[in-house]
Structures are given as structure tokens and as C-alpha cells.
Scaffold this motif. Structure first.
Motif, PDB file in Angstrom:
ATOM      1  N   SER A   1      -3.982   0.617  -2.461  1.00 47.47           N
ATOM      2  CA  SER A   1      -3.416  -0.716  -2.204  1.00 47.47           C
ATOM      3  C   SER A   1      -3.353  -1.487  -3.510  1.00 47.47           C
ATOM      4  O   SER A   1      -4.308  -1.489  -4.279  1.00 47.47           O
ATOM      5  CB  SER A   1      -4.279  -1.493  -1.215  1.00 47.47           C
ATOM      6  OG  SER A   1      -4.352  -0.789  -0.003  1.00 47.47           O
ATOM      7  N   ASP A   2      -2.229  -2.180  -3.667  1.00 43.97           N
ATOM      8  CA  ASP A   2      -2.053  -2.974  -4.880  1.00 43.97           C
ATOM      9  C   ASP A   2      -2.675  -4.343  -4.656  1.00 43.97           C
ATOM     10  O   ASP A   2      -2.004  -5.307  -4.271  1.00 43.97           O
ATOM     11  CB  ASP A   2      -0.558  -3.076  -5.189  1.00 43.97           C
ATOM     12  CG  ASP A   2      -0.318  -3.899  -6.439  1.00 43.97           C
ATOM     13  OD1 ASP A   2      -1.303  -4.268  -7.109  1.00 43.97           O
ATOM     14  OD2 ASP A   2       0.853  -4.179  -6.714  1.00 43.97           O
TER      15      ASP A   2
ATOM     16  N   SER B   1       0.851  -1.200   0.000  1.00 43.98           N
ATOM     17  CA  SER B   1       0.000   0.000   0.000  1.00 43.98           C
ATOM     18  C   SER B   1       0.878   1.240   0.000  1.00 43.98           C
ATOM     19  O   SER B   1       2.028   1.205   0.435  1.00 43.98           O
ATOM     20  CB  SER B   1      -0.878   0.039   1.251  1.00 43.98           C
ATOM     21  OG  SER B   1      -1.656  -1.125   1.322  1.00 43.98           O
ATOM     22  N   ALA B   2       0.317   2.294  -0.473  1.00 44.78           N
ATOM     23  CA  ALA B   2       1.029   3.574  -0.420  1.00 44.78           C
ATOM     24  C   ALA B   2       0.016   4.684  -0.222  1.00 44.78           C
ATOM     25  O   ALA B   2      -1.162   4.549  -0.569  1.00 44.78           O
ATOM     26  CB  ALA B   2       1.820   3.794  -1.690  1.00 44.78           C
TER      27      ALA B   2
ATOM     28  N   GLN C   1      -3.849   4.399 -11.743  1.00 44.68           N
ATOM     29  CA  GLN C   1      -2.524   4.073 -12.279  1.00 44.68           C
ATOM     30  C   GLN C   1      -1.465   4.906 -11.586  1.00 44.68           C
ATOM     31  O   GLN C   1      -1.716   6.051 -11.185  1.00 44.68           O
ATOM     32  CB  GLN C   1      -2.487   4.385 -13.779  1.00 44.68           C
ATOM     33  CG  GLN C   1      -3.339   3.456 -14.637  1.00 44.68           C
ATOM     34  CD  GLN C   1      -2.899   2.019 -14.510  1.00 44.68           C
ATOM     35  OE1 GLN C   1      -1.709   1.748 -14.588  1.00 44.68           O
ATOM     36  NE2 GLN C   1      -3.845   1.106 -14.287  1.00 44.68           N
ATOM     37  N   GLN C   2      -0.292   4.320 -11.415  1.00 48.85           N
ATOM     38  CA  GLN C   2       0.811   5.054 -10.786  1.00 48.85           C
ATOM     39  C   GLN C   2       1.110   6.316 -11.595  1.00 48.85           C
ATOM     40  O   GLN C   2       1.166   6.269 -12.828  1.00 48.85           O
ATOM     41  CB  GLN C   2       2.057   4.164 -10.731  1.00 48.85           C
ATOM     42  CG  GLN C   2       3.229   4.832 -10.049  1.00 48.85           C
ATOM     43  CD  GLN C   2       4.437   3.894  -9.961  1.00 48.85           C
ATOM     44  OE1 GLN C   2       4.518   2.913 -10.681  1.00 48.85           O
ATOM     45  NE2 GLN C   2       5.354   4.244  -9.089  1.00 48.85           N
TER      46      GLN C   2
ATOM     47  N   PRO D   1       0.739   7.217  -5.890  1.00 48.53           N
ATOM     48  CA  PRO D   1       2.132   6.767  -5.783  1.00 48.53           C
ATOM     49  C   PRO D   1       2.348   5.388  -6.409  1.00 48.53           C
ATOM     50  O   PRO D   1       3.440   5.064  -6.839  1.00 48.53           O
ATOM     51  CB  PRO D   1       2.378   6.729  -4.277  1.00 48.53           C
ATOM     52  CG  PRO D   1       1.026   6.585  -3.662  1.00 48.53           C
ATOM     53  CD  PRO D   1       0.042   7.226  -4.594  1.00 48.53           C
ATOM     54  N   ILE D   2       1.316   4.584  -6.434  1.00 48.32           N
ATOM     55  CA  ILE D   2       1.451   3.256  -7.060  1.00 48.32           C
ATOM     56  C   ILE D   2       0.165   2.965  -7.821  1.00 48.32           C
ATOM     57  O   ILE D   2      -0.859   3.622  -7.612  1.00 48.32           O
ATOM     58  CB  ILE D   2       1.660   2.133  -6.021  1.00 48.32           C
ATOM     59  CG1 ILE D   2       0.512   2.150  -4.979  1.00 48.32           C
ATOM     60  CG2 ILE D   2       3.010   2.256  -5.330  1.00 48.32           C
ATOM     61  CD1 ILE D   2       0.507   0.951  -4.055  1.00 48.32           C
ATOM     62  N   SER D   3       0.218   1.967  -8.673  1.00 49.79           N
ATOM     63  CA  SER D   3      -1.015   1.497  -9.292  1.00 49.79           C
ATOM     64  C   SER D   3      -1.743   0.617  -8.299  1.00 49.79           C
ATOM     65  O   SER D   3      -1.129  -0.153  -7.558  1.00 49.79           O
ATOM     66  CB  SER D   3      -0.698   0.674 -10.552  1.00 49.79           C
ATOM     67  OG  SER D   3       0.023   1.452 -11.451  1.00 49.79           O
ATOM     68  N   GLY D   4      -3.080   0.731  -8.319  1.00 44.85           N
ATOM     69  CA  GLY D   4      -3.831  -0.103  -7.389  1.00 44.85           C
ATOM     70  C   GLY D   4      -5.218   0.435  -7.184  1.00 44.85           C
ATOM     71  O   GLY D   4      -5.699   1.245  -7.991  1.00 44.85           O
TER      72      GLY D   4
END
Lengths: 502, 319
Positions: free
Chosen positions: A413-414, A342-343, A365-366, A387-390
């Protein structure tokens, strides 16, 4: 067999009293553990005392050290008392009570008595141990003792007393065959038990006299600290060999014993060789003795001796099985949960949240903007970047709210790469390494899956322990290559890690 | 099975037993007990009776010599020998918590025989025993009955009884005597030790007398009784002159009080009766010959203490 049952029957009251007493003791030791644990771990016992009672390497706060000290360092003496009474009672006692007169007048060979009477004591001892094991089985499930001590370990350790007790039995029977009376035999056997125990204890306390312990059979029983150190097979073999040797000498002594003579009968060890046979004239001999000598009796006696030894060894073998349980690979059961990488998306500047393009459950998407902040200082609008894809799993703010730069706004969260997170106790950390296989059962789904430890955290999970009784937990992560679609982040699970015994 | 029928029930050759400390309980003891007899073993306490019995049962081992029961060496073939033996110990001890029924089942199990249920029942009935009660709650007399039945129930070829009637009331003693006679009539052998002379006299065909570990002799009781002096009390119509009988062979005046004279007669009464024909006789009373004096003489100088002698021989006058 009737001699065996008659003898076993005579022990029934003692079996119940000792068995239930020991079982109640075992249960009590279980129930007071949680109450005593904090106190026991905060007291600074002298190391020598802890060593003598078998908690030297863990302390009393650890359940392994606790049970070793509170039960297994003393139980052999208590069951030993039963064995002393029963073993000297089964043959010498019959003689002192006068009941041997009846048994010996029946067509029973000495060997028959010598095999079946002590065997009934052995079985009685196993029954006592089994009853005390029931104490563990009944009490332990209700007590939080941690994962290191299981009912099977405690039962295994309880049964592991048998080889030492068998030796006491053998010594009791041997002395019963040699001593003038049952009382004398009992006193010497009890002395043997106590001296064996003390030699081992003293040897464990002080390095300067540590060689003493090698002279004590109790040392080879490995009962001190059994839950921590386990059992050495060659110790067991040594102990059983001594027992068999003592039994054989006892058998020779008993076959030559004169009942009711009330004196030490070391001559009995020489068998009947001291009997001077009168040289009879041939016709006389033919009249006195029977017409022919038959070998059948000797064969049957040998077969019975073999059977007796086999049963004794079988008793040891059964214990061996239990001992295997105690030394078998340990299965560490730990709590954990389903987790995902997660980010957090933070506020890029001080200002008002003007737009949120993503809400909970949206996939992002990131690098893509998920909202905008209207700066209160420079009239510009800044994007909130994923910050990340998820998947957006949590939104902490609403449109129109003020946020300072760096405030966490959304959690992403991914979910495509779910993983397992396990809490490892600091004490177990040394047994855990990256790459170890883990069997995972997700509580909610009941489903099991297998994975391996991918990483172990270097810092403890919050909150860090503050008291001596608390332990730090470290997170171990495992990957889930093909996650079940029903898995959700946060689902609780149990991880089972197989650890080879040290 | 080898044929051992021709061999005596008990035979010992050169049997000796020396206890630690040099106590000699038996010395060069040679004994043969024929089958089908009631054979008594008579001796004072410490004469070696119990030592002999314990050797026969292989509870202790002889220092020298051999013993055999039904031709079976008591040491080398003790288990087979004991299969033929029913034993009543003098000290009664039973495994705790057992009823008589339990004990009988145990004995039958160990002997691996199916006991003759009718015989067992008849023993229980005749000895008036309640077999359902725990043995340790019974009186000594009743325990004696239990042990006796346990010894008898499998109809052993040789019954060894150590003080069989001690603790029994007179009525039961008679029942026991009757059972013992039946066993002998059945062709089986009864070997019993006692220091009670009347009991031995009443039951035995032959008696072995032991003194200080040595066999004094084996005596046929019927023969001894024939040879033993008997007392005859004669009451005359008028006081008689004792000199008139002094010359008779085998007749001796023991006591004279007025018209009443007590004679001691050795051998038959013929001479005395013929001489009495010359007098006016009011009453003649002939007593059964007592072997007591005979056996006491065999015991030798070491008499039992007076109180023991009285207890041992309640009908005899203490000397």
C-alpha cells in the motif's frame, strides 16, 4: 391581554389532546418504518394513489415518500379539525354559549375581541404543532431511516402546515362573524377544509382534471410530498395574502355583527352604514352626544389591528424560516474509510517460495524484488516484483509454501498517498459529481479535514444488491494532500457532502 | 375627559329597532334616565326591554336613532360608554372552568381598575358566596350572585340589571334590594328591567312602561301610589246600610258581607274617616295601595297568561 390568556387557557385540554395525539402518531409512524419498509417498497401501488398522497416520485420505500404519505398527507386534516372547532368557537362559540353577553358588556372594543381571540387560536395551533414535532424529535433518533430525512426536516414540514391552518382559522372566524350560529359556521368551515383537500387530491390523481387543484388552497400549501418537492415561496406568499384578506373581511363583518341575532349577517359586511341616523336639532345632539369627539380610540384600534396582522405575518414568517430549512441545501452524510492506493504482488510462476526479503511493515520500491520463487517446472528462480512503491501491509504466504502462478502473495500500500473512500447510495449518485467539496471526520481521531471528490467508481462495491430494498453503493474517492501522520488505512469516517436543492 | 356630568345616565332619541323579517322591537323610543335614581323598565316578555339593553351595550345596532350612556354615544364611543356600565345579564353563562375569584380578577383586568377589595369582600360576605368554587358547579342562585358581584365590584356609574333577583331566595332578594338602594344612595344610577311588579314597586323611583316596543309612559311611583285607589276594610258592630257611603266622593263599596265592608278609596281617606265617626266601628284595616291594576291597565288588552301573571305577581289576586 387578559382576553387572550382567558381564551388560550380554555384551549389547554384540546392543545394537550391534539398535540400528544399527533406526537404519538408521528412517533408510531417512525417506529414502524423499518418494519414496513421492505413490504412497502415491494408492493406495486397504483401510480395515481402514490401521486395523490405525495409519494409519486419516490415510492413508499423511500423515507421521504413514506413520511409524506403516512403523516403529512393526513395531518393537516386532523389539525384542521382542531382549527375549525377553535376558530368558530372563539367568537361565534362565545355567542352560542351565551358568554359573549358578558364579554360584550365589558369595555372591550369589537376589534380587541377580533384580534386577541383568533390570535389565541393561532398560538394554540402553533402549540399543537410544536407538541407533535416533539414526537419526531423523540422517535427519529431510534430509527434507521436513512440520511435523507432528518428531525429538522420533519419539524420544518410539521410547522409548514401553519399557513394553510391559518387560512382555515381565518375562514372559521369570517364565517363565525357571518353565520347565524357556531354550528352553522363550523359546518361550513369544515366543508371548506374538506373540499380544499379533496380538490387538491383529485387534481393530483388525474391529468384530465388536474386544473382543479389550482382552485384549492391546499394545493398552494405544498403539503403533499413536502419532503420530496419542498415548498415554493410564491405559493406561501399567495396563501398568506389570501389569509390576510379573509381576516380583514372577517374583521369588517365582526365589527358590524349583531350578537344573538341567529341569522346570516351579510349586512354586517356593510358595517354600520345601514343605520339611519336621526337628524337631531343641534341642542339635542349636544345633549345626547358627548361634548367632544376624540380620535384616540381609532388610533389605538388601528395600532392593535396592525399588531395583530404583524403577529399573523410573524407566524407565517416563522414558518418561512422552517420552510427555508426544508428547502435549504441538503447535507448528505455518508460512511467511508481511510484508504490507500494498493497493489498485490503475485506469484510469477508455479513453484516454492524460496526467499521473502520483505515482511509486513517494510517499505519497498516499485520494480524491486521482494522474494523469489523456485520454479517446479524449469529449475529457474523468478523474482516477486513489487508492483508499486509503498509499504508491505499484508503477507499471505510463508517461505517454503507452494504457489501457483498468479496467486496473490503480498499487498503493498502506498501509505504516502492516503485517500478517503466514501460509499455513495445509488439514489444519491445523481447529486454527486467530481470536484464537490467533502468535509471528513475520522471517527477514531475526531479530527475533521476538507477535501474534494476526485473520482467516482463506475461499478458498485461488492456485494451487488439482490433485493429491491437494498441499494447499490458506489465508491467515491477523495485525495488527502497532507495526511495526518496518525491516520491508518481502514479507519472509519463520516463524509459530509453539501448538495444544493434541486 | 369631557365634562358629561350634566348629561343623563341614559338618553335615547328616536331609537328604533327592526329585526329581520319585519319584527319591530322598538319604535321611536325616547327615554331619559336621570342620574342617581333607581329606574325600572317594566314590560311583558317581548315588549322590547332586552332589545333596549342590548342596544345600550352595543351588542345590536339600532335601525334608527341614537342612544347615549353618560353622554357617550353607544355606537361611536361604545367602549367608553361601557366603562361606566355594570351589567347583569338575564341569562347566566360563564367561561368554563373559572372560579369566582378568577372572574372578578378578569373583570377588574379588562376594566383596568384596582377593585376596592373591601367592597368586594363585603359583597361576597353579604351575598354569602364561596368565591373559591368553580362557577359552573354552582347553583343558579349562586351564579346569579357571582354575576351580580361582577357587575357591582367596580362601582360603575350605571348598573344595568336584567331580572336581577330571579333564582334568588327571598332572604337574598332582600340583600340585593338593600345593595341596590345603597348604590342609588351613593349617587349612582340603577336601571333594571323586570316583569315582576312587586320588585319594581319596592325599589324604583321611576318606572318606564313598555308595550310592544313603544314607551307607554314614565311614572313617578310615589306620585302614582298617592293617586292610586286603596282598599279599606271596615268591620262594624252591626250590619250597616251601604247607601250611607255611596254619596261620598272617591269612595266606592267593593264588597259587603254582613258587618264587614270593603271600600275602595281614591285620593285621601279624610271623607271616609269622618263619615265612619257616625258608626260603631270594631276594626279598620287600610291596605297599601297596589299599582298592579294601574300597570296592568297600561299593558292593555294583551294580558299575560294566567299562570304567568300568578308567577309574576304572587301577592295579587288573579283577575
Amino acid at each position: 391581554m387578559t382576553v387572550f390568556w382567558l381564551s388560550l387557557r380554555s384551549f389547554r385540554t384540546q392543545i394537550l389532546a391534539y398535540g400528544i395525539g399527533l406526537g404519538a402518531w408521528a412517533a408510531a409512524v417512525c417506529f414502524i418504518f423499518t418494519t414496513l419498509q421492505d413490504t412497502l417498497s415491494s408492493i406495486d401501488y397504483p401510480q395515481a394513489i402514490l401521486d395523490a398522497f405525495g409519494a409519486g416520485s419516490t415510492g413508499l420505500g423511500d423515507p421521504r415518500g413514506y413520511f409524506s404519505t403516512e403523516f403529512f398527507s393526513l395531518a393537516p386534516l386532523v389539525v384542521g379539525a382542531f382549527v375549525v372547532i377553535a376558530s368558530t368557537g372563539c367568537l361565534a362559540g362565545e355567542e352560542s354559549r351565551g358568554t359573549m353577553e358578558m364579554l360584550a358588556s365589558l369595555p372591550l372594543s369589537r376589534l380587541h375581541l377580533f384580534v386577541w381571540k383568533p390570535l389565541s387560536v393561532l398560538v394554540a395551533t402553533i402549540l399543537v404543532l410544536a407538541l407533535s414535532s416533539a414526537g419526531w424529535a423523540l422517535a427519529l433518533p431510534f430509527v434507521e431511516v436513512g440520511r435523507d430525512v432528518t428531525v429538522w426536516m420533519l419539524i420544518g414540514a410539521t410547522m409548514a402546515q401553519l399557513p394553510f391552518l391559518a387560512l382555515i382559522l381565518a375562514v372559521g372566524v369570517l364565517l363565525g362573524a357571518l353565520a347565524p350560529t357556531r354550528a352553522t359556521a363550523g359546518a361550513w368551515t369544515a366543508g371548506f377544509l374538506v373540499v380544499a383537500y379533496l380538490l387538491a387530491a383529485i387534481g393530483a390523481i388525474s391529468d384530465s382534471v388536474s386544473a382543479l387543484k389550482y382552485a384549492s388552497p391546499y394545493y398552494y400549501a405544498d403539503l403533499t410530498g413536502i419532503l420530496i418537492d419542498g415548498i415554493k415561496p410564491w405559493h406561501q406568499v399567495l396563501l398568506d395574502s389570501i389569509t390576510v384578506g379573509v381576516v380583514l373581511v372577517g374583521g369588517v363583518a365582526f365589527s358590524g355583527r349583531e350578537f344573538g341575532a341567529e341569522r346570516w349577517q351579510f349586512g354586517a359586511l356593510l358595517g354600520r352604514r345601514d343605520v339611519r341616523q336621526v337628524a337631531l336639532p343641534v341642542p339635542e345632539a349636544a345633549r345626547v352626544l358627548s361634548v367632544e369627539a376624540r380620535g384616540g380610540d381609532g388610533g389605538r384600534m388601528l395600532a392593535m389591528l396592525g399588531l395583530g396582522l404583524l403577529l399573523l405575518a410573524g407566524g407565517g414568517g416563522a414558518v418561512y424560516g422552517y420552510r427555508y430549512l426544508a428547502t435549504a441545501p441538503r447535507v448528505l452524510v455518508v460512511d467511508g474509510r481511510v484508504d490507500a492506493p494498493s497493489a498485490v504482488a503475485y506469484a510469477p510462476a508455479n513453484g516454492v517460495i524460496s526467499i521473502l526479503t520483505a515482511s509486513e511493515g517494510d517499505d519497498v520500491q516499485q520494480g524491486a524484488p521482494v522474494g523469489w520463487v523456485e520454479s517446479s517446472t524449469d529449475d529457474a528462480t523468478y523474482p516477486i516484483v513489487a508492483p508499486i512503491s509503498g509499504r508491505v501491509t499484508r503477507v499471505e504466504v510463508r517461505v517454503g509454501q507452494l504457489a501457483l502462478a498468479g496467486t496473490p502473495l503480498l499487498l503493498i500500500s502506498d501509505l504516502g498517498s492516503l485517500r478517503v473512500s466514501l460509499d455513495i447510495d445509488e439514489a444519491d449518485l445523481r447529486d454527486i459529481s467530481v470536484g464537490q467539496p467533502v468535509d471528513v471526520t475520522v471517527t477514531a481521531l475526531g479530527a475533521g479535514l476538507s477535501t474534494r471528490i476526485a473520482s467516482i467508481s463506475g461499478v458498485p462495491r461488492e456485494p451487488a444488491p439482490t433485493r429491491a430494498s437494498q441499494t447499490a453503493k458506489y465508491e467515491a474517492r477523495c485525495t488527502l494532500p497532507n495526511p495526518d501522520p496518525r491516520l491508518r488505512v481502514g479507519m472509519r469516517l463520516k463524509g459530509r457532502i453539501t448538495i444544493p436543492r434541486r | 375627559m369631557p365634562t358629561t356630568d350634566a348629561l343623563p345616565a341614559i338618553r335615547s332619541v328616536g331609537l328604533a329597532k327592526e329585526y329581520a323579517g319585519g319584527v319591530r322591537a322598538l319604535l321611536d323610543f325616547n327615554l331619559e334616565v336621570p342620574r342617581g335614581e333607581v329606574f325600572g323598565l317594566l314590560g311583558q316578555n317581548g315588549a322590547g326591554k332586552t332589545t333596549l339593553i342590548r342596544i345600550l351595550l352595543d351588542m345590536i345596532r339600532p335601525t334608527a336613532g341614537q342612544a347615549a350612556v353618560m353622554g357617550l354615544d353607544t355606537q361611536r364611543r361604545g367602549v367608553e360608554a361601557r366603562r361606566h356600565i355594570g351589567y347583569l345579564p338575564s341569562s347566566l353563562r360563564f367561561p368554563p372552568g373559572m372560579t369566582s375569584t378568577d372572574l372578578f380578577a378578569f373583570v377588574a383586568g379588562v376594566r383596568s381598575v384596582h377593585p376596592d377589595a373591601a367592597y368586594l369582600d363585603s359583597l361576597v360576605r353579604r351575598l354569602d358566596l364561596n368565591p373559591g368554587r368553580r362557577i359552573d358547579t354552582l347553583s343558579r342562585g349562586n351564579q346569579q350572585k357571582v354575576a351580580l358581584i361582577a357587575a357591582l365590584m367596580t362601582k360603575p356609574d350605571l348598573l344595568i340589571l336584567d331580572e336581577p333577583t330571579s333564582g334568588l331566595d327571598p332572604l337574598m332578594q332582600e340583600v340585593v334590594d338593600e345593595i341596590v338602594r345603597e348604590v342609588a344612595a351613593d349617587g349612582r344610577t340603577v336601571f333594571f328591567s323586570s316583569h315582576i311588579l312587586p320588585e319594581v314597586e319596592a325599589l324604583c323611583h321611576e318606572v318606564a312602561v313598555l308595550r310592544a316596543g313603544a314607551l307607554v309612559g314614565v311614572f313617578d311611583l310615589a306620585e302614582q301610589r298617592r293617586l292610586a285607589p286603596r282598599l279599606v276594610t271596615v268591620t262594624f258592630a252591626a250590619p250597616a246600610e251601604p247607601d250611607a257611603f255611596g254619596a261620598l266622593e272617591g269612595v266606592r263599596v267593593v264588597e259587603q258581607a254582613g258587618a264587614r265592608v270593603v271600600f275602595e278609596v281614591t285620593g285621601n281617606l279624610d271623607a271616609l274617616v269622618k263619615r265612619l265617626g257616625a258608626f260603631s266601628v270594631v276594626d279598620v284595616e287600610a291596605h297599601e295601595p297596589s299599582l298592579e291594576d294601574f300597570f296592568f291597565a297600561l299593558y292593555g288588552a294583551t294580558r299575560e297568561a294566567p299562570d304567568q301573571a300568578r308567577a309574576a305577581a304572587p301577592t295579587g289576586a288573579p283577575r
